[in-house]
Design an enzyme around this catalytic site. Structure first.
Site, PDB file in Angstrom:
ATOM      1  N   TYR A   1      -1.612  -0.281  10.450  1.00 29.10           N
ATOM      2  CA  TYR A   1      -1.759  -0.883   9.074  1.00 29.10           C
ATOM      3  C   TYR A   1      -0.624  -0.123   8.206  1.00 29.10           C
ATOM      4  O   TYR A   1       0.201  -0.876   7.456  1.00 29.10           O
ATOM      5  CB  TYR A   1      -2.849  -0.178   8.363  1.00 29.10           C
ATOM      6  CG  TYR A   1      -3.467  -0.587   6.954  1.00 29.10           C
ATOM      7  CD1 TYR A   1      -3.623  -1.585   6.601  1.00 29.10           C
ATOM      8  CD2 TYR A   1      -3.052   0.393   5.917  1.00 29.10           C
ATOM      9  CE1 TYR A   1      -3.649  -2.254   5.163  1.00 29.10           C
ATOM     10  CE2 TYR A   1      -3.133   0.114   4.668  1.00 29.10           C
ATOM     11  CZ  TYR A   1      -3.569  -1.128   4.211  1.00 29.10           C
ATOM     12  OH  TYR A   1      -3.699  -1.356   2.822  1.00 29.10           O
TER      13      TYR A   1
ATOM     14  N   SER B   1       0.891  -1.139   0.057  1.00 28.00           N
ATOM     15  CA  SER B   1       0.205  -0.016   0.001  1.00 28.00           C
ATOM     16  C   SER B   1       0.700   1.390   0.037  1.00 28.00           C
ATOM     17  O   SER B   1       2.010   1.049   0.442  1.00 28.00           O
ATOM     18  CB  SER B   1      -0.826   0.151   1.143  1.00 28.00           C
ATOM     19  OG  SER B   1      -1.478   1.115   1.420  1.00 28.00           O
TER      20      SER B   1
END
Length: 257
Positions: free
Chosen positions: A160, A147
Site C-alpha cells: 500500500y 496517502s
C-alpha cells in the site's frame, strides 16, 4: 482551472463511499454541472450518492468500472464524453489495500502486490490516459488521492505504501506530460475517520483508541474527516498555477516525524 468549477463536468472514481463520496458532494455543492460516480462493488452506495448529487441540483451519472481494467476504463471514458460532451475534472480516488504486517514479508504475496498496485497506481494511470484528450480540450485538472503512507514507512502494508509513493511520482510525471493544458496534483491524507477503511483494518474500538491516541500528539489535535479531504481537492482545483504538487492532510502530524 481556466473555466469556472460551477460549469465543470467531473469524474470521481470510487465516488460512492468515504472520501470519494465527500468529494462528489463537495463538487456538486460547488456548482458542478455534472458528476460521474464510479464504483467497482459498491453499487447501492454509488446510486445513493448520485441521488444526493441530484438533490443538490447537479446532474449525476453512475458508472461501473474496475479502474485496474484498462478496457473498462476506456469504455467508461467514451460513455462519459458521449453523454456530457466534455470532461473538466478527474479525481482518482479509487483504491484498495490488504492488511499485512510489515515484518511479514512472506505474507505479502505477488497476488496482493498486483491487486494493490493495479488499482492504486495503474488505475489512476488508466483513467488519466483515457480522459487525457477530453481534459486537454477543456484545459481541466486531475487530483489523485494518495496517502501519508507514500511518504513514510507506515500504513496497512508495504504494498500500500509503495503504491501511494508511486502515485505521488505519477502525479509529478503527469503534470509534465499533460502540461500546459492539464494541471495534475494530489492530496495525501493521514488518518481519516468516518470511512470503512480504518475500522475495517483495526475494528471500531481499535480504531477509536488509535485515533484518540493520535490526537494527543497531532498539532491540531483533530482527526481528519472525509470532508477535509474534499475541501483540499476542491481547493486544488481552483489553483490555476499549481501543478505537480501534493498536499498533506494530517493535522500537522507529519512535521513531527
Amino acid at each position: 482551472m481556466t473555466r469556472p468549477l460551477a460549469k465543470a463536468v467531473a469524474v470521481v472514481t470510487g465516488g460512492g463511499t468515504g472520501i470519494g463520496r465527500a468529494v462528489t458532494l463537495a463538487l456538486a455543492r460547488a456548482g458542478a454541472r455534472a458528476v460521474v460516480v464510479t464504483y467497482r462493488r459498491s453499487a447501492a452506495e454509488a446510486e445513493a450518492t448520485a441521488a444526493q448529487v441530484r438533490s443538490l441540483g447537479c446532474e449525476a451519472m453512475v458508472e461501473a468500472a474496475d479502474v485496474a481494467d484498462d478496457a473498462q476504463v476506456r469504455r467508461m471514458a467514451e460513455r462519459v464524453v458521449e453523454n456530457f460532451g466534455e470532461l473538466d475534472v478527474l479525481v482518482n480516488n479509487a483504491g484498495t489495500t490488504r492488511a499485512v504486517d510489515h515484518a511479514d514479508l512472506d505474507g505479502l504475496t505477488d497476488e496482493i502486490w498486483h491487486e494493490v498496485l493495479d488499482t492504486n497506481l495503474l488505475g489512476a494511470f488508466h483513467c488519466a490516459r483515457a480522459f487525457a484528450p477530453a481534459l486537454r480540450a477543456s484545459r481541466g485538472a486531475i487530483v489523485n488521492v494518495a496517502s501519508i503512507s507514500g511518504y513514510r514507512a507506515g500504513g496497512s502494508s508495504i504494498a500500500y505504501g509503495v503504491s501511494k509513493a508511486a502515485l505521488l511520482q505519477l502525479t509529478r510525471n503527469l503534470a509534465v506530460a499533460l502540461a500546459p493544458e492539464v494541471r495534475v496534483n494530489a492530496v495525501a491524507p493521514g488518518t481519516v475517520a468516518a470511512t470503512r477503511w480504518q475500522p475495517g483494518l483495526h475494528g471500531e474500538e481499535g480504531f477509536a483508541r488509535r485515533a484518540a491516541a493520535e490526537r494527543e500528539v497531532v498539532p491540531l489535535r483533530r482527526t481528519a474527516e472525509p470532508e477535509h479531504v474534499a475541501q483540499a481537492v476542491v481547493g486544488l482545483l481552483g489553483m490555476d498555477l499549481v501543478t505537480g504538487e501534493a498536499l498533506i492532510l494530517d493535522g500537522g502530524k507529519h512535521v513531527l516525524y
